[in-house]
Design an enzyme around this catalytic site. Sequence first.
Site: not given
Ligand code: BG6
Length: 791
Positions: A267, A370, A39, A207, A243
Amino acid sequence: MLAKLLRVIVLFRVFSSLVAGSQGHISVVLLGATGDLAKKYLWQGLFQLYVDQIDNGHSFSFQGAALTPQEQGQTLMFDALKRLSCSPDIFPGRCTLLKDQFLKRTRYWQLKTAEDYISLSRDIESSVRKEGIQEAGRLFYLSVPAFAYVDIARHINSSCRPKPGAWLRVVLEKPFGHDHTSAQQLAKELHTYFLEEEMYRVDHYLGKQIVAEILPFRQRNQQILDPIWNRHNVERVEIVLKETLDAKGRTSFYEQYGVIRDVIQNHLTEILTCIAMEIPKNASNSEEVLRNKLALIKSLQPLEKASAVIGQYQEYNGQLREELQKDEHHFSTTPTFAGVVVFIDSLRWDGVPFILTSGKVLDERVSYVRVLFKHRVFCVQSESQRDSRSSQCKPRQIVFHIGHGELKFPAVLVSQNLFKPILPEGSWKEVADLSSHHLYGQPLSDYYVYRPMEEKDAYATIITNIYQGKKDAFITTQNLMASWHFWTPLLESLAQEVPRFYPGGTENRNLLDFVISGRAVSFVLEQHLEFMTSDQYSQTDSYKTMPPIFRGSQLVTAWSDTLVSLLAQDIEVTAEEAVKHSGVFHLALSGGSSPTALLQRLATHHYTFPWKHTHLWMVDERCVPLTDDESNFVSLQENLLQHIRVPYLHIHPMPVHMNQRLCAEEDHGTEFYSKEISLLVKNTSFDLILLGMGTDGHTASIFSHTPEAMEREQLVLLTESPVKPHLRMSFSLHLINKAQKVVVLVLGKRKNDIVTLISRVKQEPQKWPITGVNPNTGQLVWYIDYEALFR
Ligand code: BG6
C-alpha cells in the site's frame, strides 16, 4: 398520457436490455464467496457493477464459489447477499427490483475437484447459448488464501477458459509472496497458466478515492506543481497508515508477514509511486503509467538496516501464544510498527526523505500523504502580532487525506499560501465551513479543502477497474518484483532485530517518535531495557531494567546495533564525568572489528562529546607502518579521528614504527609509550579502557602462549600473535587492571563458544587472557550482543 409514458419507458428498457445483450455476456466467478472480504466488500462491489452497467451493453451472471458443500455454502452466501444496498439516489422500489434481478443472476457452486470446474464452465457456455448472445468474458475473483492460487489457476486454465474472442481476467488478492524469491516463484507458477494481461493483482489502496486522485491531481495542477514538485522545494513527504486495531484473530497470518510486508511493501509503496513518479505524457495509457511507476521503484535507493525503526505492541506475544497455542517461552520479534526512510535516486528527488510509517495499536486510525514544502522565510513579527495576510510565515503543504482521523472524510488539502487547486467539477466539492478544526499543524481555514461529492468504497472502484481493464490500477508482475527487490534486503536485515515494545494507544506517548539523521532513522527516546528473557518478558508490563551479571560483573546485552549505541552513550557519560572531575578524559581503544561500529557511532551521533578534553590512546597495535591497512591506528583515523575535532597533541598512536624499523626492541618503543602514559595519565589509571575478546580468549594483544606478558609489571609490552601480523605492541594486564573502568565489547555469533566457555571458567589468564581482566579498584562492564551470548 401516463400510460403512454409508461409504455415508452418499458420500450426503452426492452431496447436497452437488447442493446445490453448485444455486447455479450460476462460471467463473474467469485471464489471465496462466503469469506470475510466477500461478505464485507466484494458482493456489494459486484452488485454496484451490475447496477452501474445494467444499461451499458453487457449482460451478467454471478457465480459464488467456495469449498463448502452446495447446500451449506448456498445458505451462507445468500445470507451475505441480504446485506446488499443501493446508493441513496436509487428509489427504494427500484432498489428492491435490482436486488431481485441480481439474486436471480447469482448461483452458488462448490468448486473443489477438476469436475466441478468443468461443470461450471459447461454451465456458463450453455446459459450463454440459451440467451443467444456472445460471450464477452469471464472474470475469476480469487478471494482465497494465496496457497490455493496455483491449484485454482491450473483448473481455470485447463477447463474454464472462454472461447477465443472472449477475455479471461483473473483477480488475485495479496499476499503475493513473502519476499523476492517466493514472489518470483509464485509469479512463475501463475505465468504457466495465465498471460500477464489476464492477471489483475489487487492493492485495495489503489481503489481508494484519494489515492486514485493523486496522479490526476498532479496532472490537472501540473502547471503550478511542476516548478515546486522537486528537491529544491519539497522538505519531505510523509506516507502514513496508522491503525488502532491489533492483530488479534489473524496472528497466524500476521506472524509470517509483519507490518512491512503487510502494508508498507504494497500500500505505502504504491502511494509513494503515485506521488513521486514522472507524470506520463498520456495518463490514460495504462502501459505508460505502469512504465513510469516501474522506473520510479527501480530508482529507490537501497535500504539498510538503519533505514528503519521497528516496534511491537506489548500484547502481541500473548495473543500469538494464545492463538497459535505456543508455550510461554515462545517469543516473536515480528514488527507491528515500522518507520522507514526512503530516498530516491533522481534529479527531482535527490535528498528528499520519504517517510513511510505504519503500525497497529497506535493512538488513532488515519491514513494520509503529506507533502511538506520548504520554508525560507524567517518571520520576525511574533505570531500573535502577525497580520493574517502574512501567509508566507505559515507552513505550506499538500495533504492527501485518505481516510479516517479527525477529518472523518477523504479530502485533498492544499495550504492557501500555495495555490488554489483544480479538482474535477461535478465529482468534487470545496468544503468551506470547517474553520474551527486544526489539522496537520494548521487550522483548516488555512487550507483549500476538497472532498469527493460521493464517497465510494475502494472495492467498488476496483471491480469497475477490472471490468474496464484499467491495468494501471493493478500490480503487474514486473512492478511487484521490483518492489520486492527493493524491500527484501531490509526485511532480511531486520529479521533478527528485536523491536521496541510499546504499550499501545495513547500510552505510547512519544516512545515511537523517530528522527532522521542522514540516511538513517532512530527512535528519539533511547530505551534502556534491552535484556529480557521470554519469561521475564511475559511478566513485564512496563520498561523495568534488570541488570544481569556475567563473570561476576555487570552485563549489558542487546542486538548489536542497540548495544553499540548504549556503549557509545556510556562512554560519553563517563567522559563528561571525568572532564567534570579532573578536566581531562583518558580513553584507550582496542583494535579489531568490533570497535569499528562503536567508533562510527561516536563520530556520527555524539556531537556534544568532550573531544577537546579527551586523550586517545591505543590499547594495542600491530607492528606495521601507521599507514598500513592492518594498522589499528588507520582504523581509528578512518572511523573516528577524521570526523571529530580532537587536539592533535591528544592523539597517542603506539610507536611501533621507529627508525624505519617495526617494533625493534632496541628502539624502546614500549618504554616510550609507558613513559608517555606515566607522564599524562594520573597514577597510570585510565578513565576508560575498551577491550575486545578473540575467539581464543585473547584480549588486547595478550595471547595465551605469552604468559610472561601477564606476569610482568610492565605497562606496555611487545607480544606475538598466532595470526599475522605476528608482532604486536600491547597494554599489559597490569596496566589494564589499573583503570577506573574497563569495558569488554563482544559482538557476533562467532564469539558464542568462547563466551559460553569463559562464563564457566575461573580466572585462568594463562589459558584465556581475558579472564585476567579484573580491575583492582575500577569497574568492569561486559557489553555482549545477543548473538554472542545466545547465538
Ligand atoms: C490490509 C492489511 O491490506 O490493509 C491490514 O492486511 C490493514 O492489516 C488494512 O489493517 C488497512 O486497510 P484500510 O483500508 O483499513 O486502511
